[in-house]
Design an enzyme around this catalytic site. Sequence first.
Site, short mmCIF file in Angstrom:
data_model
loop_
_atom_site.label_atom_id
_atom_site.label_comp_id
_atom_site.label_asym_id
_atom_site.label_seq_id
_atom_site.Cartn_x
_atom_site.Cartn_y
_atom_site.Cartn_z
N SER A 32 7.58 -4.17 27.37
CA SER A 32 7.19 -5.51 27.75
C SER A 32 7.88 -6.47 26.80
O SER A 32 8.24 -6.09 25.67
CB SER A 32 5.67 -5.66 27.61
N TYR B 25 -1.73 -3.87 22.30
CA TYR B 25 -0.73 -3.86 23.37
C TYR B 25 0.66 -4.09 22.79
O TYR B 25 1.60 -3.35 23.11
CB TYR B 25 -1.08 -4.95 24.40
N VAL B 26 0.80 -5.08 21.92
CA VAL B 26 2.09 -5.38 21.31
C VAL B 26 2.58 -4.19 20.48
O VAL B 26 3.75 -3.79 20.56
CB VAL B 26 2.01 -6.65 20.44
N ALA B 27 1.69 -3.59 19.71
CA ALA B 27 2.07 -2.44 18.89
C ALA B 27 2.52 -1.28 19.77
O ALA B 27 3.51 -0.60 19.47
CB ALA B 27 0.90 -2.01 18.00
N LYS C 284 3.81 -1.40 22.86
CA LYS C 284 5.09 -1.71 23.50
C LYS C 284 6.23 -1.70 22.48
O LYS C 284 7.33 -1.24 22.78
CB LYS C 284 5.02 -3.03 24.24
N ILE D 267 5.30 -10.79 35.55
CA ILE D 267 5.64 -10.21 36.84
C ILE D 267 4.41 -10.31 37.75
O ILE D 267 3.30 -10.01 37.32
CB ILE D 267 6.06 -8.72 36.69
#
Length: 131
Positions: A14, A27-29, A31, A60
Site C-alpha cells: 500500500s 497497518y503501515v508496519a 505494508k 482504490i
Amino acid sequence: MLENGGGTIVNMASTAGVEGVSGLSAYVAGKAGIIGLSRVAALDYANQGIRVNVVAPGPILTHHLEAAGDDIQRMAAMAVPMARLGSVADVANAVLWLSSPSSGFTTGAVLPVDGGQLSGRVIKSNFRRDT
C-alpha cells in the site's frame, strides 16, 4: 520456481507502506514489512531468474470504500492529484504488467498505483504573482 528456472512474484502492499499514515501503525508496519521483504527477496533471487516486485495501491474503489459512503470516497479522492479514486482494474493491470515479459528487467520495484499521490502535493497557489 527455483526448480523451473525462475518466475515472478508480485506482492501487494500500500502507499501507506511507503509514506506513514497516522493512526494506522500496525497497518503501515505490515505494508512496510512487505516492501522490505520483497526488496530483499528480489536481491537474493535475481540471479536465479526470480523477479520480485510490489504493487502499492493508493485510494482504490473497493467494496470497503464503497461501503464507507460517498462522503468518504470524495475525501479520499481529494488526496489524489488525479482527483479520482483508482479502480480494481488499475491495480490488476499493474500486477499483469509486472508479471509479463514486458517488465522482464524490473525487480525490487515498488510500483505505486495511486493517481500521483506519492509524487507530492498539489498546491493551488505557488506564491508567485503573474506578471
